[in-house]
Design an enzyme around this catalytic site. Structure first.
Site, short mmCIF file in Angstrom:
data_model
loop_
_atom_site.label_atom_id
_atom_site.label_comp_id
_atom_site.label_asym_id
_atom_site.label_seq_id
_atom_site.Cartn_x
_atom_site.Cartn_y
_atom_site.Cartn_z
N ASN A 108 37.17 3.85 -66.73
CA ASN A 108 36.73 3.46 -65.39
C ASN A 108 35.80 4.48 -64.78
O ASN A 108 35.72 5.63 -65.23
CB ASN A 108 37.93 3.34 -64.44
CG ASN A 108 38.77 2.10 -64.68
OD1 ASN A 108 38.33 1.14 -65.29
ND2 ASN A 108 39.99 2.14 -64.18
N LYS B 276 42.97 4.96 -66.98
CA LYS B 276 44.17 5.60 -67.54
C LYS B 276 43.98 5.95 -69.02
O LYS B 276 44.44 7.00 -69.46
CB LYS B 276 45.39 4.70 -67.36
CG LYS B 276 45.76 4.47 -65.90
CD LYS B 276 47.13 3.86 -65.74
CE LYS B 276 48.22 4.85 -66.07
NZ LYS B 276 48.26 6.00 -65.14
N GLY B 277 43.30 5.10 -69.76
CA GLY B 277 43.07 5.42 -71.16
C GLY B 277 42.20 6.64 -71.34
O GLY B 277 42.54 7.58 -72.07
N ALA B 278 41.06 6.66 -70.64
CA ALA B 278 40.15 7.79 -70.75
C ALA B 278 40.77 9.07 -70.21
O ALA B 278 40.58 10.16 -70.77
CB ALA B 278 38.84 7.48 -70.01
N GLU C 273 46.33 -0.96 -68.67
CA GLU C 273 45.12 -1.34 -67.94
C GLU C 273 44.15 -2.15 -68.82
O GLU C 273 43.01 -2.37 -68.43
CB GLU C 273 44.40 -0.11 -67.40
CG GLU C 273 44.96 0.37 -66.07
CD GLU C 273 44.13 1.47 -65.43
OE1 GLU C 273 44.32 1.69 -64.23
OE2 GLU C 273 43.32 2.12 -66.12
N THR D 299 59.02 10.25 -65.31
CA THR D 299 58.41 11.29 -64.50
C THR D 299 58.77 11.03 -63.04
O THR D 299 58.69 9.89 -62.55
CB THR D 299 56.89 11.33 -64.67
OG1 THR D 299 56.33 10.06 -64.32
CG2 THR D 299 56.53 11.64 -66.13
N GLY E 34 50.06 11.77 -63.76
CA GLY E 34 50.82 11.08 -64.79
C GLY E 34 50.05 10.96 -66.09
O GLY E 34 50.62 11.09 -67.18
N ASP E 35 48.75 10.71 -65.99
CA ASP E 35 47.93 10.62 -67.19
C ASP E 35 47.83 11.96 -67.90
O ASP E 35 47.82 12.03 -69.14
CB ASP E 35 46.52 10.12 -66.83
CG ASP E 35 46.53 8.69 -66.33
OD1 ASP E 35 47.46 7.95 -66.68
OD2 ASP E 35 45.60 8.33 -65.58
#
Length: 301
Positions: A9, A38-40, A137, A217, A248-249
């Protein structure tokens, strides 16, 4: 080697003295853009933690595409499995309040076009003993395909069940390790996470029923984990948060790197917890992810 299949994103971040109530307009104090998704985010965290990382996903054909990948590219992540598609890149609209808490709206765009075939192709390139890191996501079919394929290749699969959706009950049982915050975990346990004691009791009960490795978490209350019949708590690093976006990521990426490198489980969770806390000290998701040297220095304090 860690493969991350997930979202990429561009984050549009507004800072306000406090988060608005529904229907209320609040005057902001600052605005910035930063790479996110979130992936990146998790891929960059794993890379900064010291892992070799391959990112799989999709961006659009707009001006945001290159900027969204810039920090991953600079960090040396393998971006060969990121497809460039016609249309917009995914975006996240983020409000950050004066206490560091946030509200986020995500527009999937290209992320919504990641397919099961993309996921299967990414897992096909992995070797036994590698680590697969996933979030929610991208479409459910892609996450499911990756988790199923990972089982057939002796790949360690880690699923961060964020952002929360109705797919969580269907996908979580397929993962080797599940990571959730207290709200997401409450969806799995069926009981509100009212106190640390309640979460610990519910985590122990769910782990006993499923045998699945789970990590919860809890922000300032630290981290709870259950594995091999054992339930443990890791206290949080004491900080004054500036911006919790990306914490969190960061935890997920650092945990994946620790486990992929052969670190003992409890030590990997502790290191990831410290990394997640340090990510709260700087605005933005990816810009806030600490380097391994910064995390290890705090572990030695």
């Amino acid at each position: 080697m860690i493969t991350v299949i997930g979202s990429v994103n561009m984050d549009l971040i507004a800072t306000t003295p406090r988060l608005p109530e529904p229907g209320e307009t609040v005057t902001g104090t600052d605005f910035a853009t930063a790479p996110g998704g979130k992936g990146a985010n998790q891929a960059l965290a794993a890379r900064r933690a010291g892992a070799k990382v391959r990112m799989a996903g999709a961006v659009g054909s707009d001006a945001f595409a290159a900027e969204a990948l810039a920090l991953l590219e600079a960090a040396g992540a393998d971006l060969g499995a990121v497809r460039h598609l016609p249309g917009p890149t995914g975006t996240a609209l983020i409000l950050v309040g004066g206490d560091g808490e946030n509200m986020i709206a995500v527009i999937p765009a290209a992320n919504g076009q990641v397919t099961a075939r993309d996921a299967e192709a990414a897992v096909a390139r992995m070797d036994a003993g590698d680590t697969l890191l996933l979030q929610m996501e991208i479409p459910e079919d892609a996450v499911r395909a990756a988790l199923v394929a990972a089982r057939g290749k002796s790949v360690t699969s880690i699923l961060n069940i964020a952002p929360l959706s109705d797919a969580v009950e269907r996908l979580a049982p397929l993962a080797g390790i599940v990571i959730a915050n207290e709200t997401e975990f409450a969806r799995l346990s069926g009981r509100p996470a009212e106190t640390l004691a309640v979460v610990r009791t519910e985590l122990a009960a769910l782990h006993a029923r499923t045998g699945q490795c789970m990590i919860v978490t809890l922000g300032g209350d630290g981290v709870l984990w259950a594995r091999d019949g054992q339930v443990e708590h890791v206290a949080a690093l004491r900080i004054k948060p500036v911006d919790t976006v990306g914490a969190g990521d960061t935890f997920c990426g650092y945990l994946a790197q620790g486990l992929d490198s052969g670190m003992e489980f409890a030590a990997a969770v502790r290191r990831a917890s410290v990394a997640g806390a340090l990510a709260c000290l700087t605005p933005g998701a990816q810009p806030s992810i600490p380097l391994a040297s910064e995390v290890d220095a705090r572990l030695e304090d």
